[in-house]
Design an enzyme around this catalytic site. Structure first.
Site, short mmCIF file in Angstrom:
data_model
loop_
_atom_site.label_atom_id
_atom_site.label_comp_id
_atom_site.label_asym_id
_atom_site.label_seq_id
_atom_site.Cartn_x
_atom_site.Cartn_y
_atom_site.Cartn_z
N SER A 1 0.85 -1.19 0.00
CA SER A 1 0.00 0.00 0.00
C SER A 1 0.88 1.24 0.00
CB SER A 1 -0.94 -0.01 1.21
OG SER A 1 -0.23 -0.24 2.41
N GLU B 1 1.03 5.60 0.88
CA GLU B 1 0.42 6.71 1.62
C GLU B 1 0.75 8.06 0.97
OE1 GLU B 1 0.36 6.53 5.92
OE2 GLU B 1 1.33 8.50 5.97
N TYR C 1 -4.08 13.09 7.52
CA TYR C 1 -5.06 14.01 8.08
C TYR C 1 -4.30 14.93 9.02
CZ TYR C 1 -9.70 14.86 10.34
OH TYR C 1 -10.89 15.38 10.79
N ALA D 1 -2.96 17.83 11.77
CA ALA D 1 -3.15 18.00 13.21
C ALA D 1 -4.44 18.75 13.50
CB ALA D 1 -1.97 18.75 13.80
N GLY E 1 -3.56 11.09 16.45
CA GLY E 1 -3.20 12.31 15.74
C GLY E 1 -2.15 13.10 16.50
N ASP E 2 -1.40 13.88 15.77
CA ASP E 2 -0.36 14.72 16.38
C ASP E 2 -1.00 15.95 17.01
OD1 ASP E 2 1.66 13.02 15.49
OD2 ASP E 2 1.73 14.03 13.54
N ALA F 1 -6.40 6.75 20.63
CA ALA F 1 -6.79 6.01 19.42
C ALA F 1 -7.73 4.86 19.73
CB ALA F 1 -5.54 5.50 18.70
N TYR G 1 4.23 1.14 16.94
CA TYR G 1 5.52 1.84 17.12
C TYR G 1 6.59 0.87 17.60
CZ TYR G 1 2.60 5.95 16.64
OH TYR G 1 1.73 6.88 16.15
N HIS H 1 6.34 4.78 20.86
CA HIS H 1 5.79 6.10 20.57
C HIS H 1 6.63 7.15 21.31
CE1 HIS H 1 3.06 9.53 20.44
NE2 HIS H 1 2.35 8.89 19.53
N LYS I 1 -5.92 -0.76 21.53
CA LYS I 1 -6.45 -0.43 20.20
C LYS I 1 -6.98 -1.68 19.50
CE LYS I 1 -2.66 1.95 18.94
NZ LYS I 1 -1.76 2.88 18.22
N PHE J 1 13.04 14.87 10.67
CA PHE J 1 11.76 14.20 10.87
C PHE J 1 11.92 13.00 11.79
CE2 PHE J 1 8.01 11.74 9.12
CZ PHE J 1 7.07 12.58 9.69
N HIS K 1 3.99 -0.96 3.66
CA HIS K 1 3.21 0.27 3.47
C HIS K 1 4.20 1.40 3.24
CE1 HIS K 1 -0.20 3.04 4.05
NE2 HIS K 1 0.59 3.77 4.82
#
Length: 281
Positions: A8, A10, A42, A44, A101-102, A117, A139, A143, A159, A210, A260
Site C-alpha cells: 500500500s 500513503e 489528516y 493535526a 493524531g499529532d 486512538a 511503534y 511512541h 487499540k 523528521f 506500506h
C-alpha cells in the site's frame, strides 16, 4: 512473494492545485502496480479535513484504487467524526486508518472529546459496526510520547481490543526492532497483521529532522554514510534505495505480511524498492 504481500502507498493532501495535480499523477502511476490500497493523511487537529476528504474520494472513484482516509481524534468533536464517518460510508469507502493524531504545537493535551486512538476505534465500531476495516498505528521503537515500552505495548493492545483489524508501523531502519515488536505483541495474544511502514531515503537532512521528532532511529552507520555524501543527491538516493530494499527483503522473508510505503507524494523512490524486490512478478 508478490501475491502474498500486502502493498500500500500513503499520500498527504496538498495545499495547492499544482501539488494536487502532481499527487494525482503519482497515484495514477502507482495504481498500475495494483496495490491493495492507498491511504491519505489528516492534519493535526483535523486541519486538512476537507482536503483529505476530497483527495480520498477522488483517488477512490477516479484512480480506482480503494483509498483509506486517516482519521484522528485530536481537536475533533464526536459530531465532526460522526459526520465524516457517514460521508465515507455513503461514498463506499471501506477502510480507515484510525489515529490519535499529532498535537498541534502549543496544544498540551488533546482537546477533542476522544483522547486516545483506542477510543476512536471503539467510536468507529459503535457508529458503523463492521463496515470499515480499521488500521491502527504501531511503534516498534516506542511512541515518542509513551512513558515506556511496556506501557506502549499495552496501549497498542487496547487499540486491538477496541476492534482494530490490522496495524501499520511507524517507519524504522532496523528490521530487528520490527521482529521484536511483533514477538512481544504475539505473546500478548494479539494476532492481527502488523505491516511495516517504509520510508524511502531521498533527502538526508529532512529525514534526520523528521526522524528525530518522531522517534525513528537512523542507525549510526547509515547516518554516517549519508552525511559523507554531503550534497550528492544521486549517491544519497542510490545508497538509500539499497539500504531500504535490503531491509524490505529481510522483513518479507521474515514473515512481514506486506509493506506500506510513505511516498511523500513521489512515485519513483517507492517503485525503485518495489522493482528491486520483484514484488510485481
Amino acid at each position: 512473494m508478490g501475491e502474498q504481500s500486502r502493498i500500500s502507498f500513503e499520500f498527504f493532501p496538498t495545499k495547492t492545485d499544482a501539488g494536487h495535480e502532481k499527487l494525482i499523477t503519482t497515484a495514477t502511476k502507482l495504481a498500475t502496480y495494483n496495490p491493495e490500497f492507498f491511504s491519505c493523511t489528516y492534519g493535526a487537529g483535523g486541519s486538512t479535513r476537507d482536503r483529505t476528504l476530497n483527495t480520498v474520494l477522488q483517488l477512490d472513484s477516479e484512480i480506482k484504487i480503494p483509498t483509506a482516509p486517516h482519521l484522528s481524534c485530536v481537536g475533533d468533536s464526536k459530531d465532526d467524526l460522526r459526520e465524516l464517518l457517514h460521508t465515507y460510508q455513503k461514498s463506499g469507502i471501506k477502510r480507515i486508518v484510525a489515529l490519535r493524531g499529532d498535537l498541534p504545537s502549543g496544544m498540551g493535551m488533546a482537546n477533542g472529546e476522544l483522547r486516545y486512538a483506542n477510543e476512536l476505534v471503539e467510536f468507529i465500531r459503535n457508529e458503523t459496526g463492521d463496515h470499515f476495516y480499521i488500521e491502527v498505528a504501531a511503534y516498534p521503537e516506542m511512541h515518542p510520547q509513551a512513558q515506556d515500552f511496556e506501557t506502549d505495548l499495552q496501549n497498542f493492545a487496547r487499540k486491538v481490543q477496541a476492534g482494530a483489524d490490522s496495524a501499520i508501523t511507524q517507519y524504522f531502519f532496523n528490521a530487528d526492532c520490527y521482529f521484536y515488536f511483533v514477538e512481544r505483541v504475539r505473546k500478548l495474544g494479539i494476532d492481527i497483521p502488523i505491516v511495516p511502514g517504509i520510508m524511502p531515503i531521498t533527502n538526508y537532512s529532512k529525514l534526520a529532522r523528521f526522524s528525530d521528532s518522531c522517534g525513528a532511529e537512523i542507525p549510526r552507520w547509515v547516518r554516517k554514510q549519508l552525511e559523507a555524501y554531503g550534497d550528492d543527491i544521486a549517491s544519497i538516493q542510490a545508497f538509500g534505495e539499497e539500504v531500504i530494499s535490503q531491509m524490505c527483503e529481510r522483513l518479507l522473508t521474515g514473515g512481514a505480511p506486506g509493506l506500506h510505503f510513505y511516498t511523500l507524494n513521489q512515485a519513483e523512490p517507492s517503485l525503485a524498492v518495489w522493482d528491486n524486490l520483484k514484488l510485481n512478478c
